[in-house]
Design a protein around this motif. Structure first.
Motif, PDB file in Angstrom:
ATOM      1  N   GLY A 145      44.849  44.755  38.496  1.00 16.87           N
ATOM      2  CA  GLY A 145      45.494  43.164  38.038  1.00 16.87           C
ATOM      3  C   GLY A 145      46.892  43.755  39.583  1.00 16.87           C
ATOM      4  N   ALA A 146      47.395  44.337  39.230  1.00 16.77           N
ATOM      5  CA  ALA A 146      48.393  44.578  40.763  1.00 16.77           C
ATOM      6  C   ALA A 146      48.224  44.770  41.877  1.00 16.77           C
ATOM      7  CB  ALA A 146      49.602  45.886  39.903  1.00 16.77           C
ATOM      8  N   PHE A 147      47.377  44.870  42.148  1.00 17.87           N
ATOM      9  CA  PHE A 147      46.844  44.412  43.237  1.00 17.87           C
ATOM     10  C   PHE A 147      45.943  43.363  43.687  1.00 17.87           C
ATOM     11  CE2 PHE A 147      47.322  49.434  42.257  1.00 17.87           C
ATOM     12  CZ  PHE A 147      48.211  49.340  43.187  1.00 17.87           C
ATOM     13  N   ARG A 148      46.310  42.005  43.289  1.00 12.69           N
ATOM     14  CA  ARG A 148      45.450  41.388  43.379  1.00 12.69           C
ATOM     15  C   ARG A 148      45.730  40.802  45.341  1.00 12.69           C
ATOM     16  NH1 ARG A 148      48.166  36.679  42.921  1.00 12.69           N
ATOM     17  NH2 ARG A 148      45.746  34.976  42.071  1.00 12.69           N
ATOM     18  N   CYS A 149      46.720  41.239  45.511  1.00 10.82           N
ATOM     19  CA  CYS A 149      47.299  40.583  47.044  1.00 10.82           C
ATOM     20  C   CYS A 149      47.603  40.902  47.750  1.00 10.82           C
ATOM     21  CB  CYS A 149      48.502  39.481  46.974  1.00 10.82           C
ATOM     22  SG  CYS A 149      48.570  38.422  45.556  1.00 10.82           S
ATOM     23  N   LYS A 150      46.451  42.670  47.840  1.00  5.53           N
ATOM     24  CA  LYS A 150      47.430  43.867  49.025  1.00  5.53           C
ATOM     25  C   LYS A 150      46.097  44.734  48.267  1.00  5.53           C
ATOM     26  CE  LYS A 150      50.683  45.779  45.328  1.00  5.53           C
ATOM     27  NZ  LYS A 150      51.964  46.400  45.539  1.00  5.53           N
ATOM     28  N   ILE A 151      45.496  45.777  49.577  1.00  3.68           N
ATOM     29  CA  ILE A 151      44.600  46.409  49.201  1.00  3.68           C
ATOM     30  C   ILE A 151      45.318  47.710  48.510  1.00  3.68           C
ATOM     31  CG2 ILE A 151      43.524  46.062  51.993  1.00  3.68           C
ATOM     32  CD1 ILE A 151      45.013  48.795  52.840  1.00  3.68           C
ATOM     33  N   LEU A 152      44.263  48.808  47.363  1.00  5.55           N
ATOM     34  CA  LEU A 152      44.463  49.631  46.909  1.00  5.55           C
ATOM     35  C   LEU A 152      45.137  50.569  47.802  1.00  5.55           C
ATOM     36  CD1 LEU A 152      41.558  49.607  45.053  1.00  5.55           C
ATOM     37  CD2 LEU A 152      43.392  48.911  43.987  1.00  5.55           C
ATOM     38  N   SER A 153      46.962  50.869  47.320  1.00  3.29           N
ATOM     39  CA  SER A 153      47.113  52.182  47.979  1.00  3.29           C
ATOM     40  C   SER A 153      46.456  53.675  47.723  1.00  3.29           C
ATOM     41  CB  SER A 153      48.970  51.791  46.831  1.00  3.29           C
ATOM     42  OG  SER A 153      48.801  52.377  45.574  1.00  3.29           O
ATOM     43  N   TYR A 182      40.746  42.947  36.909  1.00  6.06           N
ATOM     44  CA  TYR A 182      41.732  42.535  37.229  1.00  6.06           C
ATOM     45  C   TYR A 182      42.673  42.249  35.413  1.00  6.06           C
ATOM     46  CZ  TYR A 182      39.724  42.253  41.887  1.00  6.06           C
ATOM     47  OH  TYR A 182      39.346  43.195  43.241  1.00  6.06           O
ATOM     48  N   ASP A 183      42.201  41.354  34.520  1.00  5.86           N
ATOM     49  CA  ASP A 183      42.867  41.289  33.760  1.00  5.86           C
ATOM     50  C   ASP A 183      42.219  42.158  32.510  1.00  5.86           C
ATOM     51  OD1 ASP A 183      43.704  39.111  32.101  1.00  5.86           O
ATOM     52  OD2 ASP A 183      41.877  39.372  31.750  1.00  5.86           O
ATOM     53  N   THR A 184      43.284  41.998  31.643  1.00  9.36           N
ATOM     54  CA  THR A 184      43.409  42.821  29.938  1.00  9.36           C
ATOM     55  C   THR A 184      43.396  41.697  28.818  1.00  9.36           C
ATOM     56  OG1 THR A 184      44.787  44.239  30.626  1.00  9.36           O
ATOM     57  CG2 THR A 184      43.349  45.109  32.024  1.00  9.36           C
ATOM     58  N   GLN A 185      44.074  40.301  29.563  1.00  9.01           N
ATOM     59  CA  GLN A 185      44.663  40.199  28.668  1.00  9.01           C
ATOM     60  C   GLN A 185      44.176  38.529  28.456  1.00  9.01           C
ATOM     61  OE1 GLN A 185      48.985  39.075  30.133  1.00  9.01           O
ATOM     62  NE2 GLN A 185      48.682  41.377  30.777  1.00  9.01           N
ATOM     63  N   GLY A 186      42.586  38.664  28.869  1.00  4.70           N
ATOM     64  CA  GLY A 186      41.752  37.096  28.935  1.00  4.70           C
ATOM     65  C   GLY A 186      42.227  36.510  29.666  1.00  4.70           C
ATOM     66  N   LYS A 187      42.988  36.274  31.316  1.00  3.77           N
ATOM     67  CA  LYS A 187      43.827  35.462  32.019  1.00  3.77           C
ATOM     68  C   LYS A 187      42.596  36.037  33.338  1.00  3.77           C
ATOM     69  CE  LYS A 187      47.614  35.628  29.224  1.00  3.77           C
ATOM     70  NZ  LYS A 187      49.484  35.373  29.424  1.00  3.77           N
ATOM     71  N   GLY A 188      41.757  35.975  33.610  1.00 11.76           N
ATOM     72  CA  GLY A 188      41.135  36.612  34.553  1.00 11.76           C
ATOM     73  C   GLY A 188      41.147  35.417  35.595  1.00 11.76           C
ATOM     74  N   MET A 189      41.733  33.938  35.808  1.00  4.78           N
ATOM     75  CA  MET A 189      41.971  33.033  37.051  1.00  4.78           C
ATOM     76  C   MET A 189      43.251  33.654  37.350  1.00  4.78           C
ATOM     77  SD  MET A 189      39.575  30.717  37.400  1.00  4.78           S
ATOM     78  CE  MET A 189      38.017  29.585  36.741  1.00  4.78           C
ATOM     79  N   GLY A 211      36.903  41.593  32.667  1.00  9.28           N
ATOM     80  CA  GLY A 211      36.086  42.008  33.605  1.00  9.28           C
ATOM     81  C   GLY A 211      34.803  41.655  33.225  1.00  9.28           C
ATOM     82  N   GLU A 212      34.404  40.508  32.443  1.00 11.16           N
ATOM     83  CA  GLU A 212      32.857  40.790  31.726  1.00 11.16           C
ATOM     84  C   GLU A 212      32.358  39.549  32.638  1.00 11.16           C
ATOM     85  OE1 GLU A 212      33.571  40.290  26.976  1.00 11.16           O
ATOM     86  OE2 GLU A 212      34.824  42.029  27.621  1.00 11.16           O
ATOM     87  N   MET A 213      33.375  38.612  33.213  1.00 12.27           N
ATOM     88  CA  MET A 213      32.205  38.007  34.081  1.00 12.27           C
ATOM     89  C   MET A 213      32.555  36.017  33.858  1.00 12.27           C
ATOM     90  SD  MET A 213      29.259  40.091  36.018  1.00 12.27           S
ATOM     91  CE  MET A 213      28.435  38.783  37.225  1.00 12.27           C
ATOM     92  N   HIS A 214      33.074  36.816  32.751  1.00 16.81           N
ATOM     93  CA  HIS A 214      33.387  35.042  32.041  1.00 16.81           C
ATOM     94  C   HIS A 214      34.977  34.488  32.466  1.00 16.81           C
ATOM     95  CE1 HIS A 214      34.621  36.243  28.885  1.00 16.81           C
ATOM     96  NE2 HIS A 214      34.467  36.655  28.524  1.00 16.81           N
ATOM     97  N   GLY A 215      35.244  33.105  33.124  1.00 18.43           N
ATOM     98  CA  GLY A 215      37.143  33.218  33.128  1.00 18.43           C
ATOM     99  C   GLY A 215      37.227  32.965  34.586  1.00 18.43           C
ATOM    100  N   SER A 216      35.881  33.464  35.540  1.00 13.55           N
ATOM    101  CA  SER A 216      36.640  33.463  37.190  1.00 13.55           C
ATOM    102  C   SER A 216      36.418  32.442  37.835  1.00 13.55           C
ATOM    103  CB  SER A 216      35.824  34.565  36.697  1.00 13.55           C
ATOM    104  OG  SER A 216      35.725  34.880  38.892  1.00 13.55           O
TER     105      SER A 216
END
Length: 412
Positions: A66-74, A101-108, A148-153
Protein backbone atom coordinates in the motif's frame (compact mmCIF):
# COMPACT_ATOMS: atom_id res chain seq x y z
CA UNK A 1 -0.13 -59.27 5.29
CA UNK A 2 0.32 -61.48 2.23
CA UNK A 3 -1.59 -64.55 1.19
CA UNK A 4 -1.81 -66.65 -1.97
CA UNK A 5 -5.12 -66.12 -3.70
CA UNK A 6 -4.55 -68.62 -6.52
CA UNK A 7 -1.36 -70.67 -6.57
CA UNK A 8 -1.92 -72.07 -10.05
CA UNK A 9 -2.13 -68.63 -11.62
CA UNK A 10 0.64 -67.18 -9.47
CA UNK A 11 -1.72 -64.55 -8.13
CA UNK A 12 -0.64 -62.92 -4.89
CA UNK A 13 -2.71 -60.43 -2.89
CA UNK A 14 -1.43 -58.00 -0.26
CA UNK A 15 -4.04 -56.73 2.20
CA UNK A 16 -2.89 -53.47 3.78
CA UNK A 17 -3.57 -51.81 7.16
CA UNK A 18 -6.75 -49.76 7.46
CA UNK A 19 -6.90 -45.97 7.49
CA UNK A 20 -5.31 -44.46 10.55
CA UNK A 21 -7.27 -42.12 12.80
CA UNK A 22 -4.11 -40.17 13.52
CA UNK A 23 -2.65 -37.07 11.94
CA UNK A 24 -1.17 -37.55 8.47
CA UNK A 25 0.74 -34.39 7.57
CA UNK A 26 1.14 -33.89 3.84
CA UNK A 27 2.11 -31.01 1.52
CA UNK A 28 -0.43 -28.77 -0.17
CA UNK A 29 -3.39 -29.35 2.13
CA UNK A 30 -4.69 -28.62 5.62
CA UNK A 31 -4.81 -25.70 8.03
CA UNK A 32 -2.82 -22.49 7.65
CA UNK A 33 -1.87 -19.36 9.61
CA UNK A 34 -1.60 -15.85 8.14
CA UNK A 35 1.67 -13.89 8.01
CA UNK A 36 1.52 -10.22 6.94
CA UNK A 37 4.54 -8.20 5.82
CA UNK A 38 4.69 -4.51 4.89
CA UNK A 39 7.24 -4.19 2.11
CA UNK A 40 8.26 -0.60 2.91
CA UNK A 41 9.24 -1.66 6.45
CA UNK A 42 12.04 -4.13 5.92
CA UNK A 43 12.63 -6.33 8.95
CA UNK A 44 15.00 -9.13 8.02
CA UNK A 45 15.84 -9.91 11.64
CA UNK A 46 12.15 -10.36 12.40
CA UNK A 47 12.01 -13.21 9.89
CA UNK A 48 14.27 -15.20 12.21
CA UNK A 49 11.66 -15.21 14.97
CA UNK A 50 8.46 -16.01 13.10
CA UNK A 51 6.27 -18.61 14.82
CA UNK A 52 5.65 -21.75 12.78
CA UNK A 53 3.38 -24.74 13.32
CA UNK A 54 5.09 -28.01 12.44
CA UNK A 55 1.82 -29.79 11.68
CA UNK A 56 0.90 -27.14 9.08
CA UNK A 57 2.46 -27.39 5.63
CA UNK A 58 0.75 -24.23 4.34
CA UNK A 59 1.16 -20.55 5.16
CA UNK A 60 -0.80 -17.58 3.83
CA UNK A 61 1.78 -14.87 3.12
CA UNK A 62 0.35 -11.38 2.61
CA UNK A 63 2.63 -8.76 1.05
CA UNK A 64 1.30 -5.27 1.78
CA UNK A 65 2.42 -2.81 -0.91
CA UNK A 66 0.00 0.00 0.00
CA UNK A 67 2.86 2.42 0.62
CA UNK A 68 3.73 2.21 -3.07
CA UNK A 69 0.32 3.18 -4.45
CA UNK A 70 1.85 6.20 -6.20
CA UNK A 71 5.25 4.81 -7.18
CA UNK A 72 7.06 1.73 -8.37
CA UNK A 73 8.31 -0.81 -5.86
CA UNK A 74 11.75 0.06 -4.61
CA UNK A 75 14.78 -2.19 -4.91
CA UNK A 76 14.69 -2.65 -1.12
CA UNK A 77 11.02 -3.69 -1.21
CA UNK A 78 11.67 -6.29 -3.90
CA UNK A 79 14.65 -7.62 -1.98
CA UNK A 80 12.51 -7.87 1.16
CA UNK A 81 9.85 -9.79 -0.77
CA UNK A 82 12.53 -12.23 -1.91
CA UNK A 83 13.82 -12.61 1.65
CA UNK A 84 10.30 -13.34 2.89
CA UNK A 85 9.70 -16.05 0.31
CA UNK A 86 13.10 -17.56 1.04
CA UNK A 87 12.23 -17.70 4.74
CA UNK A 88 9.17 -19.85 4.05
CA UNK A 89 11.10 -21.92 1.54
CA UNK A 90 13.71 -22.67 4.19
CA UNK A 91 10.97 -23.83 6.57
CA UNK A 92 9.50 -26.14 3.95
CA UNK A 93 6.15 -24.35 3.72
CA UNK A 94 3.88 -24.22 0.69
CA UNK A 95 2.96 -20.57 0.21
CA UNK A 96 -0.52 -19.19 -0.35
CA UNK A 97 0.47 -15.76 -1.67
CA UNK A 98 -1.70 -12.67 -1.57
CA UNK A 99 -0.33 -9.31 -2.66
CA UNK A 100 -2.50 -6.41 -1.51
CA UNK A 101 -2.66 -2.68 -1.04
CA UNK A 102 -5.07 -2.75 1.89
CA UNK A 103 -5.24 -4.54 5.24
CA UNK A 104 -7.88 -2.28 6.84
CA UNK A 105 -10.93 -2.69 4.61
CA UNK A 106 -10.15 0.57 2.77
CA UNK A 107 -9.30 -0.66 -0.69
CA UNK A 108 -10.48 2.45 -2.52
CA UNK A 109 -8.18 4.65 -0.45
CA UNK A 110 -5.16 2.38 -0.45
CA UNK A 111 -4.96 1.13 -4.03
CA UNK A 112 -3.33 3.20 -6.80
CA UNK A 113 -5.29 5.90 -8.57
CA UNK A 114 -3.73 4.78 -11.84
CA UNK A 115 -4.56 1.33 -13.18
CA UNK A 116 -1.20 1.24 -14.94
CA UNK A 117 0.57 1.33 -11.57
CA UNK A 118 -1.10 -1.93 -10.51
CA UNK A 119 0.12 -3.56 -13.72
CA UNK A 120 3.63 -2.26 -13.10
CA UNK A 121 3.66 -3.71 -9.59
CA UNK A 122 2.51 -7.07 -10.96
CA UNK A 123 5.35 -7.15 -13.45
CA UNK A 124 7.88 -6.19 -10.77
CA UNK A 125 6.77 -8.80 -8.26
CA UNK A 126 6.26 -11.52 -10.86
CA UNK A 127 10.01 -11.85 -11.31
CA UNK A 128 10.52 -12.36 -7.57
CA UNK A 129 7.64 -14.81 -7.14
CA UNK A 130 8.55 -16.85 -10.19
CA UNK A 131 11.95 -17.62 -8.68
CA UNK A 132 10.07 -19.52 -5.93
CA UNK A 133 7.68 -21.30 -8.27
CA UNK A 134 8.14 -24.68 -6.58
CA UNK A 135 7.13 -23.16 -3.21
CA UNK A 136 3.97 -21.37 -4.35
CA UNK A 137 0.84 -23.39 -3.63
CA UNK A 138 -1.46 -20.74 -5.09
CA UNK A 139 -1.80 -16.96 -5.40
CA UNK A 140 -5.01 -15.26 -4.27
CA UNK A 141 -6.60 -12.22 -5.86
CA UNK A 142 -5.29 -9.58 -8.24
CA UNK A 143 -3.85 -7.09 -5.71
CA UNK A 144 -6.98 -4.88 -5.56
CA UNK A 145 -9.91 -4.50 -3.19
CA UNK A 146 -10.43 -4.58 0.56
CA UNK A 147 -7.87 -6.97 2.07
CA UNK A 148 -6.95 -7.94 -1.49
CA UNK A 149 -10.25 -9.82 -1.76
CA UNK A 150 -11.54 -8.14 -4.92
CA UNK A 151 -14.39 -6.13 -3.42
CA UNK A 152 -14.35 -2.43 -2.64
CA UNK A 153 -12.24 -1.50 -5.68
CA UNK A 154 -12.64 0.67 -8.76
CA UNK A 155 -10.90 -1.94 -10.91
CA UNK A 156 -13.47 -4.75 -10.93
CA UNK A 157 -15.28 -4.48 -14.24
CA UNK A 158 -14.66 -7.08 -16.92
CA UNK A 159 -11.99 -5.24 -18.90
CA UNK A 160 -9.96 -4.39 -15.80
CA UNK A 161 -10.11 -7.94 -14.47
CA UNK A 162 -9.20 -9.42 -17.83
CA UNK A 163 -6.10 -7.24 -18.11
CA UNK A 164 -5.10 -7.74 -14.47
CA UNK A 165 -5.31 -11.50 -14.85
CA UNK A 166 -3.45 -11.50 -18.17
CA UNK A 167 -0.57 -9.42 -16.79
CA UNK A 168 -0.31 -11.39 -13.53
CA UNK A 169 -0.47 -14.68 -15.42
CA UNK A 170 2.30 -13.60 -17.78
CA UNK A 171 4.40 -12.36 -14.87
CA UNK A 172 4.04 -15.68 -13.02
CA UNK A 173 4.41 -18.02 -15.96
CA UNK A 174 2.08 -20.89 -16.78
CA UNK A 175 2.61 -23.20 -13.78
CA UNK A 176 1.76 -21.12 -10.70
CA UNK A 177 -1.93 -21.43 -9.84
CA UNK A 178 -4.12 -18.34 -9.45
CA UNK A 179 -7.40 -18.09 -7.52
CA UNK A 180 -9.90 -15.23 -7.71
CA UNK A 181 -12.58 -14.32 -5.19
CA UNK A 182 -15.68 -15.39 -7.17
CA UNK A 183 -16.42 -17.76 -10.06
CA UNK A 184 -17.83 -14.83 -12.04
CA UNK A 185 -14.42 -13.15 -11.85
CA UNK A 186 -12.91 -16.30 -13.37
CA UNK A 187 -15.23 -15.96 -16.35
CA UNK A 188 -14.41 -12.27 -16.66
CA UNK A 189 -10.69 -13.05 -16.61
CA UNK A 190 -10.62 -15.16 -19.76
CA UNK A 191 -11.23 -14.08 -23.33
CA UNK A 192 -13.31 -17.03 -24.56
CA UNK A 193 -16.16 -18.84 -22.83
CA UNK A 194 -14.54 -22.22 -23.56
CA UNK A 195 -11.10 -21.11 -22.37
CA UNK A 196 -9.25 -24.00 -20.70
CA UNK A 197 -6.77 -22.03 -18.60
CA UNK A 198 -9.23 -20.37 -16.24
CA UNK A 199 -8.19 -19.40 -12.70
CA UNK A 200 -9.66 -21.03 -9.62
CA UNK A 201 -11.62 -19.63 -6.67
CA UNK A 202 -10.85 -18.84 -3.04
CA UNK A 203 -13.72 -18.29 -0.62
CA UNK A 204 -13.22 -16.34 2.60
CA UNK A 205 -16.91 -16.57 3.52
CA UNK A 206 -17.66 -20.30 3.63
CA UNK A 207 -20.87 -20.78 5.68
CA UNK A 208 -21.12 -16.98 6.00
CA UNK A 209 -24.58 -16.89 4.40
CA UNK A 210 -26.64 -18.76 1.83
CA UNK A 211 -24.54 -17.28 -0.97
CA UNK A 212 -21.27 -17.10 1.02
CA UNK A 213 -21.54 -13.32 1.44
CA UNK A 214 -21.93 -12.60 -2.26
CA UNK A 215 -19.56 -15.24 -3.59
CA UNK A 216 -22.51 -16.66 -5.51
CA UNK A 217 -25.68 -15.14 -6.92
CA UNK A 218 -29.37 -16.03 -6.81
CA UNK A 219 -30.33 -16.58 -10.44
CA UNK A 220 -29.73 -19.73 -12.45
CA UNK A 221 -27.19 -19.77 -15.24
CA UNK A 222 -29.88 -19.94 -17.92
CA UNK A 223 -31.42 -16.73 -16.57
CA UNK A 224 -28.09 -14.88 -16.41
CA UNK A 225 -25.29 -13.58 -18.61
CA UNK A 226 -21.90 -15.29 -18.77
CA UNK A 227 -20.25 -12.89 -16.32
CA UNK A 228 -23.11 -12.65 -13.81
CA UNK A 229 -22.99 -14.33 -10.41
CA UNK A 230 -24.93 -17.59 -10.78
CA UNK A 231 -26.72 -19.54 -8.07
CA UNK A 232 -24.57 -21.84 -5.96
CA UNK A 233 -25.64 -25.05 -7.71
CA UNK A 234 -24.67 -23.72 -11.14
CA UNK A 235 -21.43 -22.20 -9.85
CA UNK A 236 -20.48 -25.50 -8.23
CA UNK A 237 -20.96 -27.25 -11.56
CA UNK A 238 -18.93 -24.57 -13.30
CA UNK A 239 -16.05 -24.95 -10.83
CA UNK A 240 -16.13 -28.74 -11.08
CA UNK A 241 -15.89 -28.56 -14.87
CA UNK A 242 -13.33 -25.75 -15.13
CA UNK A 243 -11.37 -25.44 -11.88
CA UNK A 244 -10.82 -29.06 -10.91
CA UNK A 245 -7.02 -28.80 -10.95
CA UNK A 246 -6.89 -25.69 -8.77
CA UNK A 247 -7.26 -26.07 -4.98
CA UNK A 248 -10.27 -24.43 -3.33
CA UNK A 249 -10.15 -23.04 0.20
CA UNK A 250 -10.28 -19.97 2.41
CA UNK A 251 -12.03 -19.12 5.67
CA UNK A 252 -15.22 -20.15 7.45
CA UNK A 253 -17.71 -17.67 8.90
CA UNK A 254 -20.45 -18.16 11.48
CA UNK A 255 -23.40 -16.83 9.50
CA UNK A 256 -24.93 -20.25 8.94
CA UNK A 257 -23.95 -22.77 11.58
CA UNK A 258 -24.65 -26.27 10.26
CA UNK A 259 -24.68 -29.75 11.74
CA UNK A 260 -21.87 -32.25 11.18
CA UNK A 261 -23.45 -34.02 8.22
CA UNK A 262 -24.30 -30.83 6.33
CA UNK A 263 -20.89 -29.33 7.12
CA UNK A 264 -19.04 -32.33 5.72
CA UNK A 265 -21.24 -32.45 2.62
CA UNK A 266 -20.47 -28.80 1.90
CA UNK A 267 -16.73 -29.27 2.35
CA UNK A 268 -16.86 -32.30 0.03
CA UNK A 269 -19.00 -30.53 -2.59
CA UNK A 270 -16.61 -27.59 -2.71
CA UNK A 271 -13.47 -29.79 -2.71
CA UNK A 272 -12.03 -27.79 0.20
CA UNK A 273 -8.26 -28.26 0.47
CA UNK A 274 -7.20 -25.56 2.93
CA UNK A 275 -8.71 -23.44 5.72
CA UNK A 276 -7.61 -20.70 8.09
CA UNK A 277 -6.78 -22.41 11.39
CA UNK A 278 -7.86 -19.54 13.66
CA UNK A 279 -10.75 -17.81 11.89
CA UNK A 280 -13.63 -17.72 12.52
CA UNK A 281 -13.16 -18.93 16.07
CA UNK A 282 -16.88 -19.43 16.75
CA UNK A 283 -17.14 -22.03 13.99
CA UNK A 284 -13.86 -23.75 14.80
CA UNK A 285 -14.78 -24.01 18.48
CA UNK A 286 -18.12 -25.57 17.60
CA UNK A 287 -16.30 -28.17 15.52
CA UNK A 288 -13.89 -28.86 18.37
CA UNK A 289 -16.78 -29.38 20.78
CA UNK A 290 -18.64 -31.74 18.43
CA UNK A 291 -17.77 -35.38 19.14
CA UNK A 292 -17.10 -37.46 16.04
CA UNK A 293 -16.55 -41.12 16.82
CA UNK A 294 -13.04 -42.54 16.61
CA UNK A 295 -11.74 -39.22 15.31
CA UNK A 296 -12.43 -37.52 18.61
CA UNK A 297 -13.96 -34.32 17.27
CA UNK A 298 -15.44 -32.97 14.07
CA UNK A 299 -12.55 -30.49 13.97
CA UNK A 300 -10.03 -33.33 13.97
CA UNK A 301 -11.88 -35.17 11.22
CA UNK A 302 -12.15 -32.06 9.05
CA UNK A 303 -8.48 -31.20 9.53
CA UNK A 304 -7.39 -34.68 8.46
CA UNK A 305 -9.61 -34.67 5.36
CA UNK A 306 -8.92 -31.22 3.95
CA UNK A 307 -7.65 -31.80 0.43
CA UNK A 308 -6.52 -35.31 -0.43
CA UNK A 309 -5.97 -38.30 1.89
CA UNK A 310 -4.79 -41.49 0.20
CA UNK A 311 -5.34 -44.94 1.66
CA UNK A 312 -3.95 -48.00 -0.17
CA UNK A 313 -6.50 -50.81 0.13
CA UNK A 314 -4.71 -53.79 -1.44
CA UNK A 315 -2.20 -54.81 -4.09
CA UNK A 316 -2.54 -57.77 -6.43
CA UNK A 317 0.55 -59.28 -8.04
CA UNK A 318 0.20 -60.93 -11.44
CA UNK A 319 2.91 -62.30 -13.71
CA UNK A 320 3.00 -59.14 -15.84
CA UNK A 321 1.63 -56.37 -13.60
CA UNK A 322 0.68 -55.22 -10.13
CA UNK A 323 -2.75 -53.71 -9.53
CA UNK A 324 -3.09 -51.36 -6.57
CA UNK A 325 -6.43 -50.12 -5.20
CA UNK A 326 -6.19 -46.65 -3.67
CA UNK A 327 -8.97 -44.71 -1.99
CA UNK A 328 -9.00 -40.94 -1.56
CA UNK A 329 -10.91 -40.31 1.68
CA UNK A 330 -10.23 -36.56 1.55
CA UNK A 331 -12.59 -33.81 0.42
CA UNK A 332 -10.68 -33.09 -2.79
CA UNK A 333 -8.39 -34.49 -5.42
CA UNK A 334 -4.73 -33.56 -5.27
CA UNK A 335 -4.16 -30.66 -7.67
CA UNK A 336 -0.42 -31.13 -8.19
CA UNK A 337 1.10 -33.76 -10.43
CA UNK A 338 2.49 -36.68 -8.45
CA UNK A 339 4.15 -40.00 -9.27
CA UNK A 340 3.08 -43.26 -7.67
CA UNK A 341 5.98 -45.68 -7.54
CA UNK A 342 6.33 -49.31 -6.52
CA UNK A 343 9.84 -50.01 -5.27
CA UNK A 344 11.30 -53.50 -4.99
CA UNK A 345 14.07 -54.04 -2.44
CA UNK A 346 16.33 -56.82 -3.60
CA UNK A 347 18.24 -59.17 -1.32
CA UNK A 348 21.55 -57.58 -2.39
CA UNK A 349 20.44 -54.14 -1.17
CA UNK A 350 19.63 -52.68 -4.59
CA UNK A 351 16.24 -51.26 -5.53
CA UNK A 352 14.11 -51.35 -8.66
CA UNK A 353 11.45 -48.69 -9.23
CA UNK A 354 8.26 -49.11 -11.26
CA UNK A 355 5.95 -46.16 -11.98
CA UNK A 356 2.17 -46.43 -12.21
CA UNK A 357 0.58 -45.28 -15.44
CA UNK A 358 -2.09 -43.19 -13.74
CA UNK A 359 -2.61 -39.47 -13.15
CA UNK A 360 -3.51 -39.46 -9.47
CA UNK A 361 -4.98 -35.96 -9.81
CA UNK A 362 -7.97 -37.73 -11.37
CA UNK A 363 -8.82 -39.52 -8.11
CA UNK A 364 -11.58 -37.37 -6.62
CA UNK A 365 -12.32 -37.11 -2.93
CA UNK A 366 -14.42 -40.01 -1.68
CA UNK A 367 -13.51 -42.22 -4.66
CA UNK A 368 -11.40 -45.35 -5.21
CA UNK A 369 -9.33 -46.23 -8.27
CA UNK A 370 -7.25 -49.15 -9.51
CA UNK A 371 -3.73 -48.25 -10.60
CA UNK A 372 -1.60 -50.59 -12.66
CA UNK A 373 2.17 -50.90 -12.46
CA UNK A 374 3.93 -52.91 -15.21
CA UNK A 375 5.94 -55.67 -13.53
CA UNK A 376 7.42 -58.99 -14.58
CA UNK A 377 7.47 -62.05 -12.33
CA UNK A 378 5.95 -63.05 -9.00
CA UNK A 379 7.83 -61.93 -5.86
CA UNK A 380 9.80 -64.46 -3.87
CA UNK A 381 10.16 -64.56 -0.11
CA UNK A 382 13.41 -62.56 -0.06
CA UNK A 383 12.00 -59.51 -1.82
CA UNK A 384 10.23 -56.58 -0.18
CA UNK A 385 8.03 -53.99 -1.84
CA UNK A 386 6.85 -50.56 -0.83
CA UNK A 387 4.71 -47.79 -2.30
CA UNK A 388 6.03 -44.27 -2.59
CA UNK A 389 4.15 -41.19 -3.76
CA UNK A 390 6.12 -38.06 -4.71
CA UNK A 391 4.74 -34.69 -5.74
CA UNK A 392 6.49 -33.46 -8.88
CA UNK A 393 6.58 -29.85 -7.68
CA UNK A 394 9.42 -29.62 -5.19
CA UNK A 395 9.76 -33.43 -4.98
CA UNK A 396 7.86 -33.53 -1.67
CA UNK A 397 6.98 -37.01 -0.42
CA UNK A 398 3.27 -37.71 0.17
CA UNK A 399 2.43 -40.11 2.97
CA UNK A 400 -0.33 -42.68 2.77
CA UNK A 401 -2.84 -42.53 5.62
CA UNK A 402 -2.72 -46.26 6.35
CA UNK A 403 -2.09 -47.26 9.94
CA UNK A 404 1.66 -47.31 10.60
CA UNK A 405 2.63 -45.83 7.23
CA UNK A 406 5.48 -43.36 7.00
CA UNK A 407 7.15 -42.06 3.84
CA UNK A 408 7.13 -45.64 2.62
CA UNK A 409 4.14 -47.97 2.75
CA UNK A 410 5.46 -51.52 2.78
CA UNK A 411 3.44 -54.18 1.03
CA UNK A 412 5.61 -56.91 2.46
Amino acid sequence: MFFWKNRNKKHLTAILPEESRKECTNPGRGWYHIYTFTLDKRDVEGLLYLPFWDEETLALVRLDIGAFRCKILSKEALEYAEEILKCFHDRGKDIILRVLYDTQGKGMEREPALFSMVLTHMKQLGTVVRAYESDIFITQGLFVGNWGEMHGSKFLDREYIRELYAVWREALGTDIKIALRKPSFCRMAVVKENEKTVPGVFDDAIFGSENHMGTFGQKKKKESTWTDDWCMADELLYMQENCGMIPFGGEVLSGQMAGAKETLCTLQDFRVSYLNSIYEDQVLEQWKQTAYGEWGSLYQYIGEHLGYRFVAKNAEFYSDRIEIMIENTGFSNICDKAELMLVKENADGTEETYTADYDIRMLAGGKTAKMTVPFSGVPDENERFYLKLVRCRGKAVIRFANEGAKERLYLR
